[in-house]
Design a protein around this motif. Sequence first.
Motif, PDB file in Angstrom:
ATOM      1  N   TYR A   5       0.896  -1.163   0.000  1.00  0.00           N
ATOM      2  CA  TYR A   5       0.000   0.000   0.000  1.00  0.00           C
ATOM      3  C   TYR A   5       0.926   1.202   0.000  1.00  0.00           C
ATOM      4  O   TYR A   5       1.696   1.402   0.941  1.00  0.00           O
ATOM      5  N   ILE A   6       0.883   1.994  -1.040  1.00  0.00           N
ATOM      6  CA  ILE A   6       1.798   3.119  -1.210  1.00  0.00           C
ATOM      7  C   ILE A   6       0.991   4.410  -1.120  1.00  0.00           C
ATOM      8  O   ILE A   6       0.081   4.640  -1.915  1.00  0.00           O
ATOM      9  N   SER A   7       1.335   5.240  -0.152  1.00  0.00           N
ATOM     10  CA  SER A   7       0.616   6.486   0.086  1.00  0.00           C
ATOM     11  C   SER A   7       1.496   7.661  -0.330  1.00  0.00           C
ATOM     12  O   SER A   7       2.627   7.786   0.123  1.00  0.00           O
ATOM     13  N   VAL A   8       0.942   8.515  -1.176  1.00  0.00           N
ATOM     14  CA  VAL A   8       1.672   9.670  -1.698  1.00  0.00           C
ATOM     15  C   VAL A   8       0.916  10.936  -1.318  1.00  0.00           C
ATOM     16  O   VAL A   8      -0.293  11.029  -1.539  1.00  0.00           O
ATOM     17  N   LYS A   9       1.629  11.900  -0.770  1.00  0.00           N
ATOM     18  CA  LYS A   9       1.046  13.212  -0.483  1.00  0.00           C
ATOM     19  C   LYS A   9       1.796  14.221  -1.336  1.00  0.00           C
ATOM     20  O   LYS A   9       3.025  14.185  -1.414  1.00  0.00           O
ATOM     21  N   LEU A  10       1.046  15.108  -1.967  1.00  0.00           N
ATOM     22  CA  LEU A  10       1.657  16.085  -2.842  1.00  0.00           C
ATOM     23  C   LEU A  10       0.845  17.366  -2.830  1.00  0.00           C
ATOM     24  O   LEU A  10      -0.317  17.368  -2.437  1.00  0.00           O
ATOM     25  N   PHE A  11       1.517  18.457  -3.232  1.00  0.00           N
ATOM     26  CA  PHE A  11       0.805  19.723  -3.332  1.00  0.00           C
ATOM     27  C   PHE A  11      -0.399  19.556  -4.249  1.00  0.00           C
ATOM     28  O   PHE A  11      -0.321  18.883  -5.284  1.00  0.00           O
ATOM     29  N   SER A  12      -1.491  20.167  -3.901  1.00  0.00           N
ATOM     30  CA  SER A  12      -2.684  20.120  -4.731  1.00  0.00           C
ATOM     31  C   SER A  12      -2.444  20.883  -6.032  1.00  0.00           C
ATOM     32  O   SER A  12      -1.543  21.708  -6.123  1.00  0.00           O
ATOM     33  N   GLY A  13      -3.273  20.567  -7.020  1.00  0.00           N
ATOM     34  CA  GLY A  13      -3.213  21.306  -8.274  1.00  0.00           C
ATOM     35  C   GLY A  13      -2.828  20.487  -9.485  1.00  0.00           C
ATOM     36  O   GLY A  13      -2.933  20.976 -10.608  1.00  0.00           O
ATOM     37  N   ARG A  14      -2.403  19.250  -9.298  1.00  0.00           N
ATOM     38  CA  ARG A  14      -2.049  18.427 -10.451  1.00  0.00           C
ATOM     39  C   ARG A  14      -3.309  17.789 -11.033  1.00  0.00           C
ATOM     40  O   ARG A  14      -4.263  17.500 -10.324  1.00  0.00           O
ATOM     41  N   SER A  15      -3.272  17.538 -12.314  1.00  0.00           N
ATOM     42  CA  SER A  15      -4.434  16.954 -12.975  1.00  0.00           C
ATOM     43  C   SER A  15      -4.619  15.496 -12.578  1.00  0.00           C
ATOM     44  O   SER A  15      -3.679  14.813 -12.171  1.00  0.00           O
ATOM     45  N   ARG A  16      -5.832  15.031 -12.706  1.00  0.00           N
ATOM     46  CA  ARG A  16      -6.135  13.617 -12.443  1.00  0.00           C
ATOM     47  C   ARG A  16      -5.287  12.730 -13.358  1.00  0.00           C
ATOM     48  O   ARG A  16      -4.774  11.701 -12.944  1.00  0.00           O
ATOM     49  N   GLU A  17      -5.138  13.151 -14.601  1.00  0.00           N
ATOM     50  CA  GLU A  17      -4.351  12.387 -15.569  1.00  0.00           C
ATOM     51  C   GLU A  17      -2.894  12.247 -15.120  1.00  0.00           C
ATOM     52  O   GLU A  17      -2.324  11.161 -15.200  1.00  0.00           O
ATOM     53  N   SER A  18      -2.283  13.326 -14.649  1.00  0.00           N
ATOM     54  CA  SER A  18      -0.883  13.248 -14.218  1.00  0.00           C
ATOM     55  C   SER A  18      -0.743  12.379 -12.969  1.00  0.00           C
ATOM     56  O   SER A  18       0.220  11.614 -12.837  1.00  0.00           O
ATOM     57  N   LYS A  19      -1.730  12.453 -12.063  1.00  0.00           N
ATOM     58  CA  LYS A  19      -1.685  11.607 -10.861  1.00  0.00           C
ATOM     59  C   LYS A  19      -1.868  10.135 -11.222  1.00  0.00           C
ATOM     60  O   LYS A  19      -1.201   9.262 -10.658  1.00  0.00           O
ATOM     61  N   GLU A  20      -2.745   9.850 -12.165  1.00  0.00           N
ATOM     62  CA  GLU A  20      -2.938   8.468 -12.600  1.00  0.00           C
ATOM     63  C   GLU A  20      -1.672   7.927 -13.267  1.00  0.00           C
ATOM     64  O   GLU A  20      -1.292   6.778 -13.043  1.00  0.00           O
ATOM     65  N   ASP A  47      -4.024  15.077  -2.058  1.00  0.00           N
ATOM     66  CA  ASP A  47      -3.644  16.468  -2.288  1.00  0.00           C
ATOM     67  C   ASP A  47      -3.565  17.187  -0.953  1.00  0.00           C
ATOM     68  O   ASP A  47      -4.437  17.021  -0.096  1.00  0.00           O
ATOM     69  N   VAL A  48      -2.527  17.985  -0.789  1.00  0.00           N
ATOM     70  CA  VAL A  48      -2.352  18.781   0.417  1.00  0.00           C
ATOM     71  C   VAL A  48      -2.120  20.226  -0.014  1.00  0.00           C
ATOM     72  O   VAL A  48      -1.278  20.499  -0.867  1.00  0.00           O
ATOM     73  N   GLU A  49      -2.860  21.128   0.583  1.00  0.00           N
ATOM     74  CA  GLU A  49      -2.691  22.547   0.264  1.00  0.00           C
ATOM     75  C   GLU A  49      -1.325  23.029   0.750  1.00  0.00           C
ATOM     76  O   GLU A  49      -0.910  22.698   1.866  1.00  0.00           O
ATOM     77  N   PRO A  50      -0.625  23.813  -0.066  1.00  0.00           N
ATOM     78  CA  PRO A  50       0.696  24.311   0.339  1.00  0.00           C
ATOM     79  C   PRO A  50       0.691  25.032   1.689  1.00  0.00           C
ATOM     80  O   PRO A  50       1.659  24.941   2.443  1.00  0.00           O
ATOM     81  N   ALA A  51      -0.396  25.708   2.015  1.00  0.00           N
ATOM     82  CA  ALA A  51      -0.475  26.468   3.267  1.00  0.00           C
ATOM     83  C   ALA A  51      -0.381  25.581   4.508  1.00  0.00           C
ATOM     84  O   ALA A  51       0.021  26.050   5.573  1.00  0.00           O
ATOM     85  N   VAL A  52      -0.751  24.316   4.395  1.00  0.00           N
ATOM     86  CA  VAL A  52      -0.718  23.420   5.555  1.00  0.00           C
ATOM     87  C   VAL A  52       0.358  22.335   5.436  1.00  0.00           C
ATOM     88  O   VAL A  52       0.490  21.485   6.310  1.00  0.00           O
ATOM     89  N   TRP A  53       1.124  22.356   4.355  1.00  0.00           N
ATOM     90  CA  TRP A  53       2.142  21.334   4.118  1.00  0.00           C
ATOM     91  C   TRP A  53       3.146  21.231   5.267  1.00  0.00           C
ATOM     92  O   TRP A  53       3.466  20.148   5.738  1.00  0.00           O
ATOM     93  N   LYS A  54       3.638  22.368   5.712  1.00  0.00           N
ATOM     94  CA  LYS A  54       4.681  22.353   6.747  1.00  0.00           C
ATOM     95  C   LYS A  54       4.208  21.614   7.994  1.00  0.00           C
ATOM     96  O   LYS A  54       4.912  20.739   8.501  1.00  0.00           O
TER      97      LYS A  54
END
Length: 85
Positions: A5-20, A47-54
């Motif tokens: 089970y691989i969990s990835v957290k990244l800044f929000s804003g990427r397209s569904r296609e790029s995430k897939e 997706d994680v908002e940059p404002a709360v990433w830290k």
Amino acid sequence: MIIPYISVKLFSGRSRESKESFALAVRQAAIDILGADGQYVTVAMQDVEPAVWKDQVYTAEIVDNPHLILRHNAIVSPAGMKKDD
């Protein structure tokens, strides 16, 4: 049997296609490198908002869990946040 089970957290804003596309590449790496059966590989992306990433990711999951981190830019986190900021 290997069931990753691989969990990835990244800044929000990427397209569904790029995430897939990324999830497929990670899934294939699990098959090729770990010997996992593809039908049992799960890749979750949050997706994680940059404002709360830290607080929510960098400090809580990276800095506070060094024993879990295999690859990390130890000098600076996203947006220039230093480890002790």
